[in-house]
Design a protein around this motif. Structure first.
Motif, mmCIF file in Angstrom:
data_model
loop_
_atom_site.group_PDB
_atom_site.id
_atom_site.type_symbol
_atom_site.label_atom_id
_atom_site.label_comp_id
_atom_site.label_asym_id
_atom_site.label_seq_id
_atom_site.Cartn_x
_atom_site.Cartn_y
_atom_site.Cartn_z
ATOM 1 N N THR A 114 -3.131 9.533 7.285
ATOM 2 C CA THR A 114 -3.327 8.102 7.116
ATOM 3 C C THR A 114 -3.151 7.433 8.474
ATOM 4 O O THR A 114 -2.158 7.658 9.165
ATOM 5 N N ARG A 126 -3.311 -0.718 -2.635
ATOM 6 C CA ARG A 126 -3.593 0.185 -1.516
ATOM 7 C C ARG A 126 -4.911 0.924 -1.760
ATOM 8 O O ARG A 126 -5.075 1.590 -2.796
ATOM 9 N N ASN A 154 -2.669 1.932 8.883
ATOM 10 C CA ASN A 154 -2.593 1.807 7.429
ATOM 11 C C ASN A 154 -1.334 2.380 6.803
ATOM 12 O O ASN A 154 -1.179 2.290 5.581
ATOM 13 N N THR A 209 -7.476 0.857 4.773
ATOM 14 C CA THR A 209 -7.019 -0.446 5.236
ATOM 15 C C THR A 209 -6.988 -1.460 4.100
ATOM 16 O O THR A 209 -7.960 -1.589 3.345
ATOM 17 N N TYR A 241 -0.405 -9.072 5.375
ATOM 18 C CA TYR A 241 -1.753 -8.828 5.830
ATOM 19 C C TYR A 241 -2.483 -10.174 5.827
ATOM 20 O O TYR A 241 -2.983 -10.626 4.789
#
Length: 364
Positions: free
Chosen positions: A114, A276, A118, A287, A328
């Motif tokens: 990953t 996710r 992320n 992402t 985010y």
């Protein structure tokens, strides 16, 4: 080993020229990432240094060489770790299959595969010190809705910081559970070091200071070493969880074999209506793209453990508990805060640092 490296590089060059000659003009795209950290330590025996750092500063170029070939080159300009990251060409001419030649991440653990953009926390867990990352080699991947399988053979790191050879494989199964993702994986690797020397060490899940909370120092006389990892993850709407266990066995020319191990487990929850994302191709997480203009908020908690004590090698053992908050703002802009509480045994100096880490991550 030099011969193997030469043929790999020759093959990359040959295939690149060949696909360009097929008549489809190559394409080129570029981008990068910046990850800037500010860290404050407390409760530490070894007086860790507070401060700020440019954790990652990468630029890449990528594109298609033809309908069936693509490429990627990525370099990290961060002051502490400048190095080539990716440098490969990839064939995509078979359905749900791709073949990669060059410098790329080998098929090891879920958290390693990953992207650092992320991962849920600012740093990967302690056990990442037992995991192989990027090497120069050849790999093949195949996937469908239910499983992903990958195998590779590889040699040195691109910058020759590690010199050796190895083979790796990874298998991931995803049972059909409606809207719930359930990831079960196993990865194995067998490697040799050209100098027959191995050193394993780890920071306390905070990168600002160079001190390693556990450290085996250099272990000589290593014939081969084997790695075995188990992976599990699930996502159900806003809620997700992830856990891994890794064991590394070192076969020595003289003396008993050594065994080191580590694990982590964590849960995360989105306070907003987000989740996710996951890729079957890489069998790894992608992402987060916020579902609203207000951005996405996530809270998470992790425990991890690493034990580097075995037979006559006393590298120490450590545990950490981490609490994290992620905001985010957009797909490209993320703010993260982690509070990490580490605890090491007497062999590691009974060092129990706490660290507060703030990160800005911007991709472009």
């Amino acid at each position: 080993m030099k011969t193997r490296k030469f043929f790999i590089l020759f093959g990359i060059s040959f295939f690149s020229v060949n696909v360009i000659a097929q008549g489809n003009p190559p394409t080129l795209d570029w981008g990068g990432r910046i990850q800037a950290d500010a860290t404050r330590f407390d409760n530490d025996v070894f007086s860790y240094g507070n401060g700020t750092e440019l954790r990652r500063a990468r630029l890449y170029v990528r594109g298609n060489l033809s309908d069936e070939w693509d490429y990627r080159v990525q370099y990290d300009f961060a002051p502490e770790d400048p190095e080539l990251k990716d440098g490969y060409v990839r064939y995509n001419g078979f359905e749900n299959t791709r073949i990669t030649l060059g410098n790329f991440k080998q098929f090891s653990s879920l958290e390693e595969l990953t992207s650092s953009n992320n991962i849920t926390f600012t740093e990967r867990a302690l056990l990442n010190s037992l995991v192989t990352s990027r090497r120069l080699g050849v790999g093949i991947q195949h996937w469908n809705e239910r499983y992903s399988v990958a195998v590779s053979t590889y040699t040195h790191e691109a910058n020759n910081l590690v010199r050796g050879s190895g083979v790796a494989s990874r298998f991931v199964y995803r049972p059909e559970l409606g809207d719930t993702l359930f990831h079960l994986g196993v990865n194995i690797a067998r490697e040799e070091d050209d100098d027959d020397v191995v050193r394993i060490r780890a920071r306390p899940e905070s990168h600002q200071d160079d001190h390693r909370i556990v450290n085996t120092d250099k272990i000589s006389g290593i014939d081969t070493y084997n790695k075995l990892g188990f992976e599990a993850a699930f996502v159900n709407g806003r809620f997700s969880g992830q856990a891994e266990y890794v064991q590394q066995n070192l076969e020595r020319d003289v003396g008993s074999d050594l065994d080191f191990e580590g694990y982590y487990a964590y849960v995360s929850y989105f306070l907003t209506n987000d989740s996710r994302p996951y890729s079957n191709t890489d069998a790894a997480f992608g992402t987060v793209s916020p579902s609203s203009r207000g951005g996405a908020w996530e809270v998470a908690a992790r425990v991890s453990h690493l034990d580097l004590n075995s037979i006559d090698i006393m590298g120490g053992a450590a545990d950490t508990v981490t609490f994290g908050v992620n905001y985010y703002m957009t797909r490209n802009l993320r703010f993260a805060a982690n509070y990490v509480m580490a605890d090491s045994d007497d062999i590691a100096g009974d060092d129990d640092p706490h660290s507060l880490v703030f990160r800005l991550r911007w991709t472009f």
